[in-house]
Write a protein that holds these residues in place. Structure first.
Motif, PDB file in Angstrom:
ATOM      1  N   MET A 110       0.826  -1.209   0.000  1.00 54.94           N
ATOM      2  CA  MET A 110       0.000   0.000   0.000  1.00 54.94           C
ATOM      3  C   MET A 110       0.859   1.258   0.000  1.00 54.94           C
ATOM      4  O   MET A 110       0.491   2.266  -0.624  1.00 54.94           O
ATOM      5  CB  MET A 110      -0.922  -0.026   1.214  1.00 54.94           C
ATOM      6  N   LEU A 111       1.980   1.227   0.682  1.00 48.53           N
ATOM      7  CA  LEU A 111       2.878   2.382   0.644  1.00 48.53           C
ATOM      8  C   LEU A 111       3.433   2.611  -0.763  1.00 48.53           C
ATOM      9  O   LEU A 111       3.569   3.750  -1.213  1.00 48.53           O
ATOM     10  CB  LEU A 111       4.026   2.191   1.642  1.00 48.53           C
ATOM     11  N   VAL A 112       3.750   1.513  -1.444  1.00 51.93           N
ATOM     12  CA  VAL A 112       4.235   1.633  -2.828  1.00 51.93           C
ATOM     13  C   VAL A 112       3.147   2.221  -3.718  1.00 51.93           C
ATOM     14  O   VAL A 112       3.414   3.090  -4.574  1.00 51.93           O
ATOM     15  CB  VAL A 112       4.693   0.259  -3.347  1.00 51.93           C
ATOM     16  N   VAL A 113       1.903   1.769  -3.542  1.00 48.87           N
ATOM     17  CA  VAL A 113       0.793   2.300  -4.331  1.00 48.87           C
ATOM     18  C   VAL A 113       0.594   3.785  -4.052  1.00 48.87           C
ATOM     19  O   VAL A 113       0.398   4.599  -4.975  1.00 48.87           O
ATOM     20  CB  VAL A 113      -0.495   1.509  -4.031  1.00 48.87           C
ATOM     21  N   ALA A 114       0.643   4.182  -2.772  1.00 47.75           N
ATOM     22  CA  ALA A 114       0.477   5.593  -2.422  1.00 47.75           C
ATOM     23  C   ALA A 114       1.577   6.450  -3.030  1.00 47.75           C
ATOM     24  O   ALA A 114       1.314   7.536  -3.562  1.00 47.75           O
ATOM     25  CB  ALA A 114       0.461   5.743  -0.898  1.00 47.75           C
ATOM     26  N   ALA A 115       2.823   5.970  -2.972  1.00 50.45           N
ATOM     27  CA  ALA A 115       3.935   6.724  -3.560  1.00 50.45           C
ATOM     28  C   ALA A 115       3.761   6.853  -5.074  1.00 50.45           C
ATOM     29  O   ALA A 115       4.021   7.921  -5.653  1.00 50.45           O
ATOM     30  CB  ALA A 115       5.261   6.044  -3.228  1.00 50.45           C
ATOM     31  N   GLY A 116       3.315   5.781  -5.726  1.00 53.59           N
ATOM     32  CA  GLY A 116       3.093   5.847  -7.170  1.00 53.59           C
ATOM     33  C   GLY A 116       1.991   6.813  -7.534  1.00 53.59           C
ATOM     34  O   GLY A 116       2.091   7.545  -8.529  1.00 53.59           O
ATOM     35  N   LEU A 314      -8.313  14.071  -6.879  1.00 52.52           N
ATOM     36  CA  LEU A 314      -8.721  12.710  -6.558  1.00 52.52           C
ATOM     37  C   LEU A 314      -7.514  11.823  -6.276  1.00 52.52           C
ATOM     38  O   LEU A 314      -7.517  11.023  -5.327  1.00 52.52           O
ATOM     39  CB  LEU A 314      -9.546  12.135  -7.718  1.00 52.52           C
ATOM     40  N   THR A 315      -6.489  11.951  -7.103  1.00 49.40           N
ATOM     41  CA  THR A 315      -5.302  11.114  -6.929  1.00 49.40           C
ATOM     42  C   THR A 315      -4.597  11.409  -5.615  1.00 49.40           C
ATOM     43  O   THR A 315      -4.177  10.505  -4.888  1.00 49.40           O
ATOM     44  CB  THR A 315      -4.336  11.334  -8.105  1.00 49.40           C
ATOM     45  N   THR A 316      -4.469  12.690  -5.266  1.00 45.03           N
ATOM     46  CA  THR A 316      -3.798  13.063  -4.023  1.00 45.03           C
ATOM     47  C   THR A 316      -4.590  12.594  -2.809  1.00 45.03           C
ATOM     48  O   THR A 316      -4.012  12.087  -1.831  1.00 45.03           O
ATOM     49  CB  THR A 316      -3.599  14.583  -3.965  1.00 45.03           C
ATOM     50  N   ALA A 317      -5.910  12.746  -2.852  1.00 42.47           N
ATOM     51  CA  ALA A 317      -6.736  12.306  -1.729  1.00 42.47           C
ATOM     52  C   ALA A 317      -6.661  10.791  -1.550  1.00 42.47           C
ATOM     53  O   ALA A 317      -6.571  10.290  -0.418  1.00 42.47           O
ATOM     54  CB  ALA A 317      -8.183  12.748  -1.953  1.00 42.47           C
ATOM     55  N   PHE A 318      -6.694  10.070  -2.657  1.00 42.40           N
ATOM     56  CA  PHE A 318      -6.613   8.611  -2.571  1.00 42.40           C
ATOM     57  C   PHE A 318      -5.253   8.173  -2.046  1.00 42.40           C
ATOM     58  O   PHE A 318      -5.156   7.262  -1.210  1.00 42.40           O
ATOM     59  CB  PHE A 318      -6.877   8.003  -3.943  1.00 42.40           C
ATOM     60  N   ALA A 319      -4.187   8.810  -2.518  1.00 42.85           N
ATOM     61  CA  ALA A 319      -2.845   8.456  -2.050  1.00 42.85           C
ATOM     62  C   ALA A 319      -2.696   8.728  -0.557  1.00 42.85           C
ATOM     63  O   ALA A 319      -2.076   7.942   0.166  1.00 42.85           O
ATOM     64  CB  ALA A 319      -1.797   9.241  -2.841  1.00 42.85           C
ATOM     65  N   ALA A 320      -3.266   9.829  -0.087  1.00 45.21           N
ATOM     66  CA  ALA A 320      -3.192  10.131   1.345  1.00 45.21           C
ATOM     67  C   ALA A 320      -3.953   9.097   2.161  1.00 45.21           C
ATOM     68  O   ALA A 320      -3.491   8.654   3.225  1.00 45.21           O
ATOM     69  CB  ALA A 320      -3.748  11.529   1.607  1.00 45.21           C
ATOM     70  N   LEU A 321      -5.134   8.681   1.677  1.00 45.69           N
ATOM     71  CA  LEU A 321      -5.915   7.668   2.381  1.00 45.69           C
ATOM     72  C   LEU A 321      -5.165   6.343   2.443  1.00 45.69           C
ATOM     73  O   LEU A 321      -5.100   5.688   3.504  1.00 45.69           O
ATOM     74  CB  LEU A 321      -7.261   7.480   1.680  1.00 45.69           C
ATOM     75  N   VAL A 322      -4.585   5.921   1.325  1.00 45.06           N
ATOM     76  CA  VAL A 322      -3.852   4.654   1.291  1.00 45.06           C
ATOM     77  C   VAL A 322      -2.624   4.727   2.194  1.00 45.06           C
ATOM     78  O   VAL A 322      -2.292   3.749   2.893  1.00 45.06           O
ATOM     79  CB  VAL A 322      -3.463   4.304  -0.155  1.00 45.06           C
ATOM     80  N   ALA A 323      -1.937   5.867   2.207  1.00 42.85           N
ATOM     81  CA  ALA A 323      -0.747   6.003   3.047  1.00 42.85           C
ATOM     82  C   ALA A 323      -1.106   5.915   4.525  1.00 42.85           C
ATOM     83  O   ALA A 323      -0.404   5.263   5.319  1.00 42.85           O
ATOM     84  CB  ALA A 323      -0.050   7.329   2.754  1.00 42.85           C
ATOM     85  N   VAL A 324      -2.205   6.546   4.941  1.00 42.04           N
ATOM     86  CA  VAL A 324      -2.637   6.487   6.343  1.00 42.04           C
ATOM     87  C   VAL A 324      -2.998   5.056   6.725  1.00 42.04           C
ATOM     88  O   VAL A 324      -2.605   4.562   7.801  1.00 42.04           O
ATOM     89  CB  VAL A 324      -3.819   7.434   6.580  1.00 42.04           C
ATOM     90  N   LEU A 325      -3.720   4.352   5.866  1.00 44.07           N
ATOM     91  CA  LEU A 325      -4.068   2.962   6.148  1.00 44.07           C
ATOM     92  C   LEU A 325      -2.823   2.076   6.206  1.00 44.07           C
ATOM     93  O   LEU A 325      -2.742   1.168   7.051  1.00 44.07           O
ATOM     94  CB  LEU A 325      -5.035   2.449   5.082  1.00 44.07           C
ATOM     95  N   ALA A 326      -1.873   2.329   5.324  1.00 41.51           N
ATOM     96  CA  ALA A 326      -0.651   1.518   5.312  1.00 41.51           C
ATOM     97  C   ALA A 326       0.144   1.704   6.595  1.00 41.51           C
ATOM     98  O   ALA A 326       0.645   0.731   7.187  1.00 41.51           O
ATOM     99  CB  ALA A 326       0.196   1.877   4.097  1.00 41.51           C
TER     100      ALA A 326
END
Length: 337
Positions: A110-116, A314-326
């Protein structure tokens, strides 16, 4: 399935589908955390059940892209078939792994996905300025051009056409004898021995045809397809963030066609991984059906949302959500290893 779990599955499925429809991929990475932490599934059951959500989302998106002609069926089927071996191996490996290790590895994914996602958003923000400025410049030039008299615009167009083609306009030819050779505005005649090189015929290229530099290599394609299948089978995710770049770089597909074709690859890999895990344990099919149905409904809402909100937001919000969950998952699983 209890009423509480059914009510919890509704917003989870809508959120997953909303992200899938708005971003075109990546939302399925939230299925495993939702199944584990909100719906009470074990990590092994969650990675297997997430494949059902991924497959339903892939079918929904595949139909839309196929109607638009953005799916290369032969290339997608071949790439997906080559990845079934990796999908089988990933499913077996995941089933034999300790659940805590599996969730720790998933948090790293998930961290890799958020960074991408963040990197893609930054690139999109940098590239959005150029075309806009170019469009404004063209609009300004067109406005200034239309303000000129019609006769001046016509004369300018004739002169530009003559300079581009190397030909002498007829009105210049008719007035050549009246002007001296050195007079200003005289267009010199083309040399007698000048030869115009014939223009090579241009062969039309269909959209999605591999680029000249992207030569398909069987070994490279097989290794890449197996790696994508391994990722899908191991983590229970679609892996669109890996499939789309792979189809672009390995097969040379254009980005819209690669996105549509990736759904076919994801569907094949998900079906192979789900068939491998079918006998490994029981799945809560009513729960998965409700989650997948909500995800399909949320996908349509996401398509409409994508047309109204900037893609970078949308991309930034999704990346932030995934990073917090990770980070949350890593904080709860890594200390227990």
């Amino acid at each position: 399935m209890s009423v509480v779990i059914a009510v919890t599955a509704l917003p989870c499925g809508l959120l997953i589908g909303l992200l899938l429809g708005a971003l075109g991929g990546g939302g399925s990475v939230l299925a495993v955390p939702a199944l584990v932490y909100l719906l009470g599934q074990s990590p092994h059951e969650a990675t297997a059940g997430a494949l059902v959500v991924v497959a339903v989302g892939a079918v929904t998106g595949l139909v839309c892209h196929a109607r638009a002609g953005r799916v290369r069926w032969a290339a997608g089927a071949t790439f997906g078939a080559l990845g079934t071996a990796g999908s089988y191996a990933g499913s077996r490996w995941s089933a034999a792994l300790d659940p805590k290790v599996l969730m720790a590895a998933f948090s790293g994914l998930m961290l890799v996905v958020a960074a991408g996602m963040l990197l893609r958003g930054v690139r999109g923000a940098r590239g959005s300025g150029g075309p806009r400025e170019a469009g404004e410049t063209r609009e300004t030039q067109e406005t200034q051009e239309m303000s000129r008299p019609r006769g001046a615009r016509m004369a300018q167009g004739v002169r530009e056409a003559g300079h581009r083609s190397g030909a002498v306009p007829l009105w210049h030819r008719s007035h050549r004898s009246r002007r001296s050779p050195g007079a200003p505005g005289t267009v010199p005649a083309p040399a007698a021995d000048a030869r115009v090189a014939p223009t090579a015929p241009v062969t039309p290229v269909a959209p999605g045809t591999p680029a000249p530099h992207a030569t398909a290599r069987p070994l490279r394609t097989a290794v890449t397809a197996s790696s994508v299948g391994l990722l899908t089978g191991f983590f229970g995710v679609g892996g669109g963030f890996v499939v789309v770049p792979a189809l672009t770089l390995v097969l040379g597909l254009e980005m819209p066609v690669a996105i549509g074709t990736s759904l076919l690859v994801i569907l094949i890999n998900s079906a192979a991984a789900l068939a491998t895990r079918a006998g490994a344990g029981s799945l809560d099919w009513p729960l998965l059906a409700a989650l997948a149905a909500c995800a399909a409904a949320g996908s349509h809402l996401g398509n409409r949302l994508a047309a109204r909100l900037p893609a970078q937001t949308l991309t930034t919000a999704f990346a932030a959500l995934v990073a917090v969950l990770a980070v949350t998952m890593a904080a709860t699983t890594v200390p227990d290893l």
